[in-house]
Write an enzyme that holds these catalytic residues in place. Structure first.
Site, mmCIF file in Angstrom:
data_model
loop_
_atom_site.group_PDB
_atom_site.id
_atom_site.type_symbol
_atom_site.label_atom_id
_atom_site.label_comp_id
_atom_site.label_asym_id
_atom_site.label_seq_id
_atom_site.Cartn_x
_atom_site.Cartn_y
_atom_site.Cartn_z
ATOM 1 N N CYS A 139 0.898 -1.174 0.000
ATOM 2 C CA CYS A 139 0.000 0.000 0.000
ATOM 3 C C CYS A 139 0.927 1.213 0.000
ATOM 4 O O CYS A 139 1.232 1.769 1.049
ATOM 5 C CB CYS A 139 -0.872 -0.003 1.247
ATOM 6 S SG CYS A 139 -1.745 -1.545 1.514
ATOM 7 N N ALA A 140 1.367 1.632 -1.162
ATOM 8 C CA ALA A 140 2.593 2.433 -1.216
ATOM 9 C C ALA A 140 2.424 3.947 -1.312
ATOM 10 O O ALA A 140 3.357 4.682 -1.006
ATOM 11 C CB ALA A 140 3.455 1.960 -2.378
ATOM 12 N N ALA A 141 1.271 4.452 -1.766
ATOM 13 C CA ALA A 141 1.165 5.910 -1.984
ATOM 14 C C ALA A 141 0.989 6.660 -0.669
ATOM 15 O O ALA A 141 0.353 6.136 0.236
ATOM 16 C CB ALA A 141 -0.033 6.202 -2.889
ATOM 17 N N GLY A 143 4.240 7.273 -1.057
ATOM 18 C CA GLY A 143 5.579 6.781 -1.389
ATOM 19 C C GLY A 143 6.662 7.070 -0.369
ATOM 20 O O GLY A 143 7.829 6.757 -0.595
ATOM 21 N N ASP A 193 -5.657 -4.245 -6.398
ATOM 22 C CA ASP A 193 -6.174 -4.346 -5.048
ATOM 23 C C ASP A 193 -5.170 -5.239 -4.311
ATOM 24 O O ASP A 193 -4.906 -6.376 -4.743
ATOM 25 C CB ASP A 193 -7.570 -5.005 -5.084
ATOM 26 C CG ASP A 193 -8.190 -5.071 -3.698
ATOM 27 O OD1 ASP A 193 -7.431 -5.152 -2.705
ATOM 28 O OD2 ASP A 193 -9.430 -5.033 -3.605
ATOM 29 N N CYS A 265 -1.198 4.271 11.056
ATOM 30 C CA CYS A 265 -0.977 5.539 11.760
ATOM 31 C C CYS A 265 -2.205 5.887 12.601
ATOM 32 O O CYS A 265 -2.627 7.026 12.672
ATOM 33 C CB CYS A 265 -0.615 6.650 10.787
ATOM 34 S SG CYS A 265 -1.747 6.823 9.433
HETATM 35 C C1 SAM Z 1 -1.259 4.555 5.009
HETATM 36 S S1 SAM Z 1 -1.414 4.807 3.311
HETATM 37 C C2 SAM Z 1 0.166 4.301 2.725
HETATM 38 C C3 SAM Z 1 1.251 5.328 2.957
HETATM 39 C C4 SAM Z 1 2.546 4.972 2.255
HETATM 40 N N1 SAM Z 1 3.013 3.649 2.614
HETATM 41 C C5 SAM Z 1 3.637 5.974 2.547
HETATM 42 O O1 SAM Z 1 4.473 5.724 3.427
HETATM 43 O O2 SAM Z 1 3.675 7.010 1.873
HETATM 44 C C6 SAM Z 1 -2.394 3.451 2.818
HETATM 45 C C7 SAM Z 1 -2.613 3.363 1.323
HETATM 46 O O3 SAM Z 1 -3.316 2.146 1.029
HETATM 47 C C8 SAM Z 1 -4.108 2.377 -0.104
HETATM 48 N N2 SAM Z 1 -5.099 1.296 -0.184
HETATM 49 C C9 SAM Z 1 -6.373 1.257 0.296
HETATM 50 N N3 SAM Z 1 -6.948 0.084 0.008
HETATM 51 C C10 SAM Z 1 -6.034 -0.650 -0.662
HETATM 52 C C11 SAM Z 1 -6.047 -1.942 -1.239
HETATM 53 N N4 SAM Z 1 -7.120 -2.739 -1.172
HETATM 54 N N5 SAM Z 1 -4.936 -2.373 -1.873
HETATM 55 C C12 SAM Z 1 -3.833 -1.583 -1.948
HETATM 56 N N6 SAM Z 1 -3.775 -0.347 -1.438
HETATM 57 C C13 SAM Z 1 -4.859 0.114 -0.794
HETATM 58 C C14 SAM Z 1 -4.691 3.745 0.139
HETATM 59 O O4 SAM Z 1 -5.153 4.327 -1.055
HETATM 60 C C15 SAM Z 1 -3.483 4.478 0.732
HETATM 61 O O5 SAM Z 1 -2.766 5.129 -0.267
#
Ligand code: SAM
EC number: 2.1.1.-
Length: 339
Positions: A139-141, A143, A193, A265
């Site tokens: 779940c990278a964005a 980033g 997903d 978080c």
């Molecule tokens: C806590 S944020 C990640 C922050 C990121 N790791 C960083 O350090 O910048 C969680 C992310 O999971 C994404 N997300 C939500 N549901 C998801 C899914 N089913 N599969 C993958 N990503 C998902 C969200 O859109 C969000 O960007």
């Protein structure tokens, strides 16, 4: 009088503290965290005391910048104390709520530093990434943790996944802003997903980071749209289900003997300790990895909530250490078969 003394940004944010969310947190967290919640709440609702760490970008290192940060009173995080702390990762913190200006994205120019909540580095360090390893950031964005992982080591393969298409664009932009093009070219970015990743790439990775979608306490407290906030609160109990499904998929994607780090978080026990307990109770081949030592080593920079879970840590915002909330748990996949 007090209001007049507040900074402009604080006034702007203070107006938007969402009462529905605050009331909800107040009930839950005073029960779960006791008296500690009062301090945590005061910090979370006062952006003027929030701190911002400066993670230097090893791909555009500036000696001048480092010197300047030291002159301003910044110190390095966890100076030489953790068993795994690569020299290439340089993160500076100040004890005061000083904030460096954000750098603007300019095509062709790498940024020199990334501003972040210092506690975000704990899940990255817990992963103990080594050169050549295959790593998945599920779940990278936007980033931040992918960037931090690349400050630690040169993975043989880095796969950054993000399900939300708008946030995926933000992730790509972050990677382009911090990582040189030849390296960006070998990073795989996908929009799956995360729950499907395990079936798509079974037992492929040495290390997996699940920085899960969660209640995001800081952010939720400042929702300007109270209807949306109320809806989020009503849907909140579904998050642990999603988090467990993401972890199940991550476990599938992990090779036997590999390491998995789960982080959020939020302070919420249901999304932290309870999720990890559920995983540990339902897999015979997933073992907790003791990270208590990490808390002892980092206690100068971070405040941790007391916990009886040896594989989990919860950083709680405190005066002068306004980092977190950040929950981190570390698990290992053994060589025996799944249930
Ligand atoms: C806590 S944020 C990640 C922050 C990121 N790791 C960083 O350090 O910048 C969680 C992310 O999971 C994404 N997300 C939500 N549901 C998801 C899914 N089913 N599969 C993958 N990503 C998902 C969200 O859109 C969000 O960007």
């Amino acid at each position: 009088m007090l209001t007049r003394l507040k900074t402009k940004s604080e006034r702007k944010l203070a107006k938007q503290i969402c009462k529905v969310v605050l009331d909800h947190f107040e009930k839950q967290y005073s029960k779960e965290l006791g008296d500690a919640w009062n301090t945590i709440r005061d910090i979370l609702i006062t952006p003027s005391c929030w701190q911002y760490a400066v993670l230097l970008n090893r791909f555009n290192y500036s000696f001048e910048l480092e010197k300047d940060l030291r002159l301003k009173g910044y110190h390095t995080l966890l100076q030489g104390s953790l068993p795994y702390y690569p020299k290439s990762m340089k993160c500076y913190l100040s004890r005061t709520p000083d904030r460096m200006p954000s750098e603007r994205h300019q095509i062709g120019n790498l940024k020199k530093y990334y501003l972040l909540n210092a506690a975000s580095l704990l899940p990255v360090l817990a992963l103990e990434l080594r050169d050549g390893e295959k790593v998945l950031d599920l779940c990278a964005a936007p980033g931040g943790k992918s960037i931090a992982l690349l400050q630690c080591a040169y993975p043989g393969y880095l796969h950054c996944n993000e399900h939300d298409s708008l946030r995926l664009r933000w992730l790509r932009q972050t990677l382009e802003s911090f990582i040189p093009q030849p390296l960006v070219n070998v990073i795989k970015v996908s929009e799956l997903d995360g729950r499907e990743m395990g079936d798509a790439q079974p037992e492929m990775f040495d290390k997996v980071l699940v920085d899960a979608p969660c209640s995001n306490d800081r952010n939720w407290l400042f929702s300007s749209d109270s209807q949306k906030a109320a809806w989020r609160i009503s849907q909140r109990s579904n998050l642990p289900v999603l988090q467990i499904e993401l972890l199940r998929s991550a476990i599938k994607a992990l090779r036997p003997g590999g390491l998995l780090v789960y982080s959020t978080c939020t302070l919420s026990k249901a999304e932290n300790q309870d999720v990890i307990s559920e995983i540990l109770n339902s897999y015979s081949n997933i073992m907790p990895v003791d990270i208590k030592e990490m808390a002892r080593t980092c206690s100068q920079d971070f405040t941790f909530a007391p916990t009886d879970q040896e594989c989990g840590l919860l950083v709680i915002p405190d005066k002068g250490k306004a980092w977190g909330p950040m929950y981190v748990a570390k698990l290992k996949k053994s060589w025996t078969t799944n249930w």
